[in-house]
Design an enzyme around this catalytic site. Structure first.
Site, PDB file in Angstrom:
ATOM      1  N   GLU A   1      39.220  52.636  34.869  1.00 47.89           N
ATOM      2  CA  GLU A   1      39.838  52.692  36.353  1.00 47.89           C
ATOM      3  C   GLU A   1      40.108  54.007  36.869  1.00 47.89           C
ATOM      4  OE1 GLU A   1      43.233  50.042  36.094  1.00 47.89           O
ATOM      5  OE2 GLU A   1      44.456  51.630  35.568  1.00 47.89           O
TER       6      GLU A   1
ATOM      7  N   ASP B   1      50.266  42.509  35.771  1.00 51.33           N
ATOM      8  CA  ASP B   1      49.985  43.939  35.874  1.00 51.33           C
ATOM      9  C   ASP B   1      51.376  44.515  36.227  1.00 51.33           C
ATOM     10  OD1 ASP B   1      48.792  46.383  35.994  1.00 51.33           O
ATOM     11  OD2 ASP B   1      47.272  45.840  37.466  1.00 51.33           O
TER      12      ASP B   1
END
Length: 675
Positions: free
Chosen positions: A481, A426
């Site tokens: 998200e 990430d």
């Protein structure tokens, strides 16, 4: 295997068609000759190739520079546009061009996929290659659904690319779906904006860029990107509709950035875009050219133009993942305190095991963010790995990209020893040369240890998932998200938009599956109990419409167990497919996609905030009957987004389906073949 050149037939998609005119036959005979004999060129300035179906024509002109023009069915798509590449020593490839040799070939082959939206991809094109004075070549390809070109250099030693000239001179102004970013340091998670070329002003646009004209749709993309930066687009002229390629230069200095120093922010750059090997192929510059929205939504060009797999693939297993972060480890009705602890993950593992979900992810919190060797209190990863193994489940571990980079061999060796399934990497948030090299380095290092890779905070796919099929998903999208913290949320209009934009370039980790759903105007953020916009059936449709070989179930296990019929569907729905057909599509409005796995078909339909009725036939089915399970919006879904209904009936290929999609609505059809 690539077939021989042939005379008298042509192929469109997967179908063989007779050639019925002298003109078409003559073109094929000429192409056949080029397949056998390269041509020495002397003084010729104009050249042409066509797509195998004859609809797309690509013209190349050699004057002061190399220019190319694109037409479809005699309609001008792209005016003559220059292309060149300038090296740091001043050599300009593509300028003052001198052709030493020209060759053409016709290719008709089938690519078997490791995983994808179809098990076999038809790779059909005409190719025109110019071998140029100066130790380089330019290759053009014409497909039935688009065109592409690339530079190939054969220069000894390393070279430095000062700049690459990529220009798109559109014949007229075009409405756009544009992914506009502020700078080269981005999460690649912006909404696609509706613009025109002439209204872009100084905006920086990340690929893919999609034109949404009334006659033709064009998507600009790139493929086979390695050891080189990603491309962006900017408007070049206030008078004409010209877009020019822009590239992030090589990073010279970085500092820790925001988000708890997860990012590394580039604060100084070199004066060149890449330093690389002189003997190599450069990225394909790709244009999809589609006549209708259905054709646009069903495309394999990025995949077809990428390098073939470099690794053994027998161990790669796509599947669904129970995800912890979006639902904030928030379990209801359990007899322990939920959170980042062993008991919570035991619950996730038990849920996955009972419902045929092969993976559970341990997102942020299982280790120290900046040292993967230091576990957090309350988490015993080896214990959880063994607990999962006994139940037929494997774990995927999240990590900050630069932490992994610093500890790469040590961490991946440990993960291999632990026998985890893969890693979620990430916050890269870049696609300059260093970042593109990083993606491939991680893919290769993980493949050596038989680990899957899911890139988040990353740029769009450019074909690495074909070269390293263990790269099984990418984010690079404003996904679910954002509903946790973005006050406007992301609605069904965006959910439909990304089918015609971001999803064109490869798999997409949107993370669907919200069980708290809201109607228009009733959305609010809640970090521990997040919701989605649109109906429950709309959310379920994403599991068919969105292509995600590693597909996450974003909500908590205790939310899914409230709805046994939905859980049964989520446990059953595949994540990779043998065949795909787009049944209905309108950019920004609606999409219906049918996908086949073995003998069964799944259909997902979605609409924006506009209520609509859709219909289609099931004529793509085989003979015989199918048991159909239909999830659709309930009669009150315009008032209560969570209202849905389920019905069953027997259908055949002659059945006509009529669906009423509510505002922000959707539907899912599961068609099981009867014996």
């Amino acid at each position: 295997m690539i077939s021989n050149c042939f005379v008298g037939v042509k192929r469109k998609g997967g179908n063989i068609q007779k050639v019925d005119t002298f003109h078409q036959l003559r073109n094929i005979i000429v192409g056949f000759a080029f397949c056998l004999f390269p041509v020495i060129v002397s003084g010729q300035t104009e050249h042409r190739i066509q797509s195998p179906d004859g609809q797309i024509q690509l013209n190349v002109k050699m004057t002061d520079r190399v220019y190319y023009q694109v037409q479809r069915n005699n309609q001008l798509i792209l005016e003559y546009s220059p292309l060149s590449m300038t090296l740091s020593n001043g050599i300009q490839l593509g300028k003052a061009p001198r052709v030493l040799k020209k060759s053409e070939r016709f290719v008709d082959q089938t690519i078997k996929t490791v995983w994808g939206i179809r098990s076999e991809v038809v790779d059909l094109y005409n190719e025109l290659t110019f071998q140029m004075k100066g130790d380089y070549s330019i290759v053009f390809r014409a497909y039935n659904d688009g065109v592409a070109y690339r530079f190939i250099t054969k220069i000894k030693g390393d070279i430095t690319i000062a700049e690459e000239e990529v220009i798109y001179r559109f014949a007229e102004d075009q409405p756009l779906l544009a992914h506009i970013v502020e700078n080269f340091q981005t999460s690649f998670e912006e909404l696609f904006q509706r613009k025109t070329i002439q209204s872009l002003d100084s905006a920086l646009v990340s690929l893919p860029l999609v034109t949404n004209g009334s006659k033709y749709k064009v998507a600009i993309m790139e493929s086979d990107l390695y050891d080189y930066p990603g491309m962006y687009l900017k408007r070049q002229s206030r008078i004409e509709q010209i877009l020019v390629g822009i590239f992030p230069k090589v990073a010279k200095a970085t500092v820790p950035g925001p988000r708890a120093h997860f990012k590394q922010v580039v604060v100084e750059r070199e004066n060149y875009v890449a330093r690389t090997q002189g003997n190599r192929s450069f990225p394909w510059r790709v244009m999809i050219i589609s006549e209708d929205d259905k054709e646009l939504a069903d495309n394999d060009l990025v995949f077809k133009l990428a390098r073939p797999s470099k690794i053994d693939t027998g161990w790669i297993k796509p599947g669904k993942v129970a995800w912890d972060w979006w639902n904030d480890w928030n379990l209801q009705g359990v007899d322990f305190e939920s959170g980042i602890n062993n008991k919570t993950y035991e619950h996730y593992i038990d849920f996955a095991s009972k419902n045929n979900i092969p993976y559970v992810i341990l997102d942020r919190g299982w280790s120290d963010d900046f040292d993967l060797m230091i576990p957090k209190n309350g988490i015993d990863v080896p214990y959880l790995i063994n607990y999962a193994k006994q139940r037929g489940v494997k774990l995927i571990l999240w990590c900050v990209w630069h932490t992994l980079d610093r500890q790469l061999d040590q961490a991946l060796d440990l993960f291999q020893e632990w026998n985890i399934a893969g890693i979620k990497v990430d916050f890269i948030d870049r696609d300059d040369q260093f970042a593109i090299d990083y993606y491939e380095r991680i893919a290769e290092a993980a493949a050596k240890r038989k680990l899957l890779v899911d890139f988040h905070g990353c740029s769009k796919p450019t074909g690495l998932h074909r070269t390293y099929p263990n790269v099984i998903n990418y984010e690079g999208v404003r996904g679910n998200e954002w509903n946790k913290f973005y006050e406007k949320g992301i609605g069904p209009d965006h959910a439909v938009d990304i089918v015609f934009s971001r999803m064109l370039v490869g798999p997409m980790d949107y993370t669907p599956g919200a069980m708290r759903n809201s109607i228009q105007g009733d959305f609010h953020t809640n970090y521990t109990n997040p919701m989605s916009q649109g109906t429950r059936a709309h959310e379920l449709a994403k599991f068919v419409v969105y292509y995600a070989p590693l597909q996450m179930l974003c909500d908590a296990p205790t939310q899914y167990t409230k709805y046994p019929d939905i859980l049964s569907f989520l446990a059953d729905v595949p994540t990779t497919w043998d065949e795909t057909k787009v049944l209905d599509a309108k950019v920004g409005e609606t999409v219906s996609i049918a996908r086949k796995k073995a003998d069964d078909w799944y259909i997902g339909a979605m609409t924006n905030w506009q209520e609509r009725k859709i219909e289609f036939t099931l004529d793509f089915l085989e003979e015989g009957s199918y048991e159909m399970t239909l999830f659709m919006d309930g009669v009150n879904a315009n008032k209560n987004a969570e209202d849905y209904k389920v019905s069953k009936r027997t259908v055949t290929k002659s059945t006509k389906i009529n669906l009423e999609l509510k505002k922000g609505g959707g539907a899912v059809l599961v068609l099981k073949k009867n014996p």
